[in-house]
Design a protein around this motif. Sequence first.
Motif, PDB file in Angstrom:
ATOM      1  N   TRP A  43       0.841  -1.207   0.000  1.00  0.00           N
ATOM      2  CA  TRP A  43       0.000   0.000   0.000  1.00  0.00           C
ATOM      3  C   TRP A  43       0.876   1.258   0.000  1.00  0.00           C
ATOM      4  O   TRP A  43       0.634   2.206  -0.731  1.00  0.00           O
ATOM      5  N   ILE A  47       1.072   4.203  -2.846  1.00  0.00           N
ATOM      6  CA  ILE A  47       0.893   5.633  -2.589  1.00  0.00           C
ATOM      7  C   ILE A  47       2.107   6.415  -3.081  1.00  0.00           C
ATOM      8  O   ILE A  47       1.982   7.479  -3.710  1.00  0.00           O
ATOM      9  N   ASP A  50       1.921   6.648  -6.846  1.00  0.00           N
ATOM     10  CA  ASP A  50       0.830   7.544  -7.278  1.00  0.00           C
ATOM     11  C   ASP A  50       1.177   8.996  -6.998  1.00  0.00           C
ATOM     12  O   ASP A  50       1.002   9.877  -7.858  1.00  0.00           O
ATOM     13  N   LYS A  51       1.659   9.222  -5.796  1.00  0.00           N
ATOM     14  CA  LYS A  51       1.923  10.610  -5.405  1.00  0.00           C
ATOM     15  C   LYS A  51       3.064  11.203  -6.230  1.00  0.00           C
ATOM     16  O   LYS A  51       3.016  12.361  -6.626  1.00  0.00           O
ATOM     17  N   ARG A 137      -3.753  10.771   1.613  1.00  0.00           N
ATOM     18  CA  ARG A 137      -3.087   9.487   1.799  1.00  0.00           C
ATOM     19  C   ARG A 137      -1.605   9.601   2.189  1.00  0.00           C
ATOM     20  O   ARG A 137      -0.953   8.602   2.384  1.00  0.00           O
TER      21      ARG A 137
ATOM     22  N   GLU B  14      -4.281   5.611 -11.420  1.00  0.00           N
ATOM     23  CA  GLU B  14      -3.530   5.340 -10.197  1.00  0.00           C
ATOM     24  C   GLU B  14      -2.684   4.085 -10.378  1.00  0.00           C
ATOM     25  O   GLU B  14      -3.060   3.015  -9.877  1.00  0.00           O
TER      26      GLU B  14
END
Lengths: 238, 395
Positions: A43, A47, A50-51, A137, B14
């Motif tokens: 996870w 993140i 994605d970030k 997030r 994503e």
Amino acid sequence: MNPAEVTQAALPHAGGGSLLELFWQAHIVVKLVMLGLIAASVWCWAIIVDKSLLYARTRRAMDRFEEVFWSGQSLDELYRSLHNRPTQGLATLFTAAMREWKRSFEGGGRSMASLSQRIDKVLDVSIQRETERLEARLLVLATVGASAPFIGLFGTVWGIMTAFQSIAASKNTSLAVVAPGIAEALFATAIGLFAAIPAVIAYNKLQAEAAKAQGRMETFADEFSAILSRQIDERVAA
Amino acid sequence: MTVKSAILRFVKREPGLVASGTGHAAILVAGLVAFSSATPFADQQESVAVELMSASEFGAMMRGDKSAKEVKPDPKPRADKVAEVAEEKPVPGEAARDVPAPPSRPQVLPDPKAVETPPPPQQQAKVEPTPEPPKVEPPKVEPPKPMPKPEPVKAEPPKPEPVKEAEPKPEPPKRPEPPKQAETKPEPPKPEPKKVEAPKPEPQKPEPKKQEPPKQDLAKLIESSEPKAKPQPAKPAEQASSKFNPSDIQKLLQSKEKAQNAASTGHEVSRTASAGTRTGAGTSNTNAPKLSMAQRDAIGRLLKEQIQRCFSAPPGVEQVKTSPIVRVELSADGSLAASPKVANSSDDPGFRSYAESLRRAILRCAPYHIPAQYAPFMNDWRDLNIVADPQDFLG
């Protein structure tokens, strides 16, 4: 029992020491801890990816928009080209402020008095929303980074506890008997650190980028607000 | 289609989760490959505590007893030392080293037994104590009776082990142990084979008598009735005699006296005093008395002096840097038992000629005179390696 016999008996289970063996031999609690930590790691990296992409995209978009904005193009034209499209970053601020501006003038110029304040508010809200979107997030990373080592440590303590219980039960302290249990217990801490270290590093990095983007938006909002308030004053005077 | 397109859109928007999942899967696979099996540590030998013992110490420990009737194929350390250690139940060798133990002589007997089968001895002791108690009591309890008793005591003590016997008298306080000794009597055959068969049985008998009286009521009763009678010694002797000859006892006593001296002065003294192999160039070298380093040097010097008289230095001896090692085998009268051999070699020019002339000199000078004082150590010097430093022969 003869230590040699115990060793021999334990070897088939303890022998390899591969990651899978370490996992399968572990106590159920330790297994859950390991699985949870691996999930957290997955996870976290999701993140992070994605970030990172999001911030890169946002930065590029801001650069592009600022280029267009300061190119001398008419604000009305720019607004017309943007207001029907989903926007992000500075463009969002611009469209939100321009929308408020347009609405005020559509009504025949009656609500000019506090237009400047309203535009400021609209910009503030937009900045907040954009910042929220950027920082969403990120707290997961902070949480994982702070807690994963402790979760792993919990797994390790639990594993060593059961290992020592087994040792007590088998009445054998041969290292060959003790080692596998401790190794699998330490494996939990290893996974915890494996998840936590990237999370902490990425959190600090992404947090800084988000703050930078937010600062840039605020700067733009101030400049844009100044331009609009000058326009308002000119029109009121006219 | 909609689900698929939704997934595709999500992945496109994503991509982190997919990337992260595949990344972790890759790392897991890599980990499984890289850590498929733990590499075992190189085997490390467990360290074992080792006690160093000089050859002379070992020789002393294993030395034979002159009074021994038999030469055992499997020689064991003398018992006197063991007696000292008896309380601690140490290894025989260790026991031998403890000189101060003498007071505990009674223990000596127990020790061998204890090592073999401690419990049985006690049982036996109970049964057999009667014969022993009388002997013990006379010396200790009854001063007036001493005259008859002393003899049994003396006779008995010496046999077991000189050192122990000498000391047993002073040690009466240790009586508690007697039961063991009494036990030992039945078992004497075992202890004896290890040390000296004949001597052991006898000592055991005397000791039990002394020790037992204090501890066991039965023993006391027996003693009270029997002590007066001198025949007691005879009884033990007879009992032992099945395995031991009463006549051996006297020999044992003699050896015991020596042992006493040895015990007081130290192991080495006792060794030389009592050492000896009945068989001379005996079957087991371990039983032979050993030369001390000083004695060995002295013999080496003696031989060199004698050899030097027949030695004529060949040319080039001065350049020989390597001392030839010449193996000389002597017989008891000092003559050569075999032709001397040069045991090493060297590239030094002149080494060969030097070694050869040395060899001739050794042959020429035989027989050699070995002082009588070294005769007991014949086993140790009959095969000598002489390091022939050229300087020794040029001087």
